[in-house]
Design an enzyme around this catalytic site. Structure first.
Site, short mmCIF file in Angstrom:
data_model
loop_
_atom_site.label_atom_id
_atom_site.label_comp_id
_atom_site.label_asym_id
_atom_site.label_seq_id
_atom_site.Cartn_x
_atom_site.Cartn_y
_atom_site.Cartn_z
N ALA A 116 0.86 -1.19 0.00
CA ALA A 116 0.00 0.00 0.00
C ALA A 116 0.89 1.24 0.00
O ALA A 116 2.09 1.14 0.25
CB ALA A 116 -0.90 0.00 1.23
N LYS A 117 0.32 2.37 -0.29
CA LYS A 117 1.07 3.63 -0.22
C LYS A 117 0.09 4.77 -0.13
O LYS A 117 -1.04 4.67 -0.63
CB LYS A 117 1.93 3.81 -1.47
CG LYS A 117 3.07 4.78 -1.29
CD LYS A 117 4.27 4.08 -0.67
CE LYS A 117 5.49 4.96 -0.61
NZ LYS A 117 6.69 4.14 -0.40
N GLY A 118 0.54 5.86 0.48
CA GLY A 118 -0.32 7.04 0.56
C GLY A 118 0.47 8.29 0.24
O GLY A 118 1.70 8.26 0.19
#
Ligand code: GLU
Length: 428
Positions: A116-118
């Site tokens: 995941a990444k934000g």
């Protein structure tokens, strides 16, 4: 590259950017996946994309809005895991690619996470401390519905640090009604952070660098190292290489490039950057005016430790290093990979080279769950072992299949992800 990829309806041709690079890397691994290739489409589509508006009241009373993202690329092997980036150039394509590289990275070093990444599209240097805190808290509240210690665990990335993680942990915990330290990693030690986490990414770069140098018959002592980026990754890698007797002959950051054939004094440079915010005007080296010249610096080891798509078809031909260690995520385009391969340069890909950070994030998460904290020596030993084992496995695959280390790392990782995918099966 020439391959045409299907562009998701929410991206335009112009925006395909880093996601396009990632798709090309998946195309290169697909022929090596055997029967699992049936599932490869899974890797070409993020599982979940959340885009949020992040409004804050600025110190002068005006209202500002920022664009925020959290992308969960894959959760077949465990909860989503990956950092949060604050940068003025953040785009959906970038966060999608970064989330996918986390899936590959976590599987390559075999930590039990998906990817995941934000990110928030903002230049954090334009915010006061109070504004930064309000933006971080509002962003956390907005993505609260998809993060959690067993769902998706953010961590630091470009321009985010322990303080940001403390605010994220606090915001999530206040909404939950109880302190949930395992919701983010890269926290301050006083809030359940792990010893060794701060240096972990740079340390991992150094460890795989030593392994790769040994394979090439290169001595670290006396080796000339050029580094792009002098933050948490590049700065620590510079220190460790210099302590091992290497010479840091060039450092480039967002402001300028500093070179010294004798080798830069890394401690003095670090003190200068802490005081001034960049390497500009550092007295212990000469300033290079043309940024592009950095790539042609005479060196043995090159460490891109800044942003994506830095080594391209335009500059790859100039590179004189024998060994490239990708401290950054996605610094090399597929076209540049081909040029470097033809020149005989060994490229240790991001998904192995910079996996030290998420490896110690995993240790932090485990320690938080058990409320039992390990010594720094133990953490560094375990980190070193995992990095060496992953490097050796990837090197072996590259030799056996006559592919680049990047494709080898993707073979190892994508096989693990797709095996999990297949065993779980589709539901409903
Ligand atoms: N941002 C780091 C990376 O790109 C670390 C992520 C994490 O610790 O979850 O690997």
């Amino acid at each position: 590259m020439s391959t045409q990829h299907e562009i998701p309806s929410y991206l335009t041709q112009r925006e395909i950017g880093p996601w396009g690079v990632y798709l090309e890397q998946i195309d290169r691994v697909t022929p090596h996946l055997g029967a699992l290739a049936r599932w490869v489409e899974t890797l070409k589509r993020p599982k979940r994309i959340l885009m949020v508006d992040v409004p804050i009241e600025r110190d002068d009373g005006t209202i500002a809005h920022f664009e925020g993202y959290r992308v969960q690329h894959n959760t077949s092997r465990g909860p989503g895991k990956g950092g949060v980036r604050f940068h003025q150039d953040v785009t959906l394509s970038e966060v999608m690619a970064l989330s996918a590289w986390m899936t590959v990275k976590n599987a390559a070093v075999n930590v039990p996470y998906g990817g995941a990444k934000g990110g928030i599209r903002v230049d954090p240097r334009t915010l006061s401390r109070g504004e930064l805190m309000r933006m971080t808290r509002r962003y956390t509240s907005e993505i609260n519905i998809i993060i959690g210690p067993n769902k998706d665990i953010p961590a630091p990335d470009v321009n985010t640090n322990e303080q940001i993680m403390a605010w994220m942990m606090d915001t999530y915990s206040m909404n939950q009604g109880s302190t949930a330290s395992g919701v983010v990693t890269g926290k301050p030690i006083s809030l359940g952070g792990s010893l060794g986490r701060h240096d972990a990414t740079g340390r991992g770069v150094f460890v795989v660098g030593c392994e790769a140098a040994a394979k090439r018959g290169m001595e670290i002592k006396g080796a000339r190292v050029a580094i792009q980026g002098f933050g948490n990754v590049g700065g620590v890698a510079a220190r460790l290489f210099s302590e091992a007797g290497a010479r840091i002959v060039a450092v480039q950051d967002h402001a300028t490039t500093i070179v010294s054939e004798r080798g830069l004094d890394v401690a003095a440079l670090q003190a200068h950057v802490t005081a001034n915010g960049s390497v500009a005007a550092f007295a212990g080296g000469e300033q290079m005016d043309d940024r592009g010249q950095f790539w042609g610096v005479d060196c043995d080891i090159l460490v891109p430790a800044a942003l994506e798509q830095q080594i391209t078809e335009v500059n790859a031909g100039k590179i004189r290093a024998e060994l490239i260690l990708e401290g950054a995520n996605g610094p090399t385009t597929p076209g540049a990979d081909d040029i470097l391969r033809d020149k005989g340069v060994t490229v240790v890909p991001d998904v192995i080279a910079n996996a030290g950070g998420v490896t110690v994030s995993y240790f932090e998460w485990v320690q938080d769950f058990s409320s039992f904290f390990w010594s720094e020596d133990e953490i560094n030993l375990r980190l070193t072992r995992i990095m060496r084992e992953a490097f050796a496995a990837v090197w072996q695959i590259a030799e056996d299949k006559k592919v680049s280390l990047r494709t080898a790392a993707f073979i190892l990782a994508c096989t693990r992800v797709l095996q999990a995918r297949e065993m779980r099966g589709l539901y409903p």
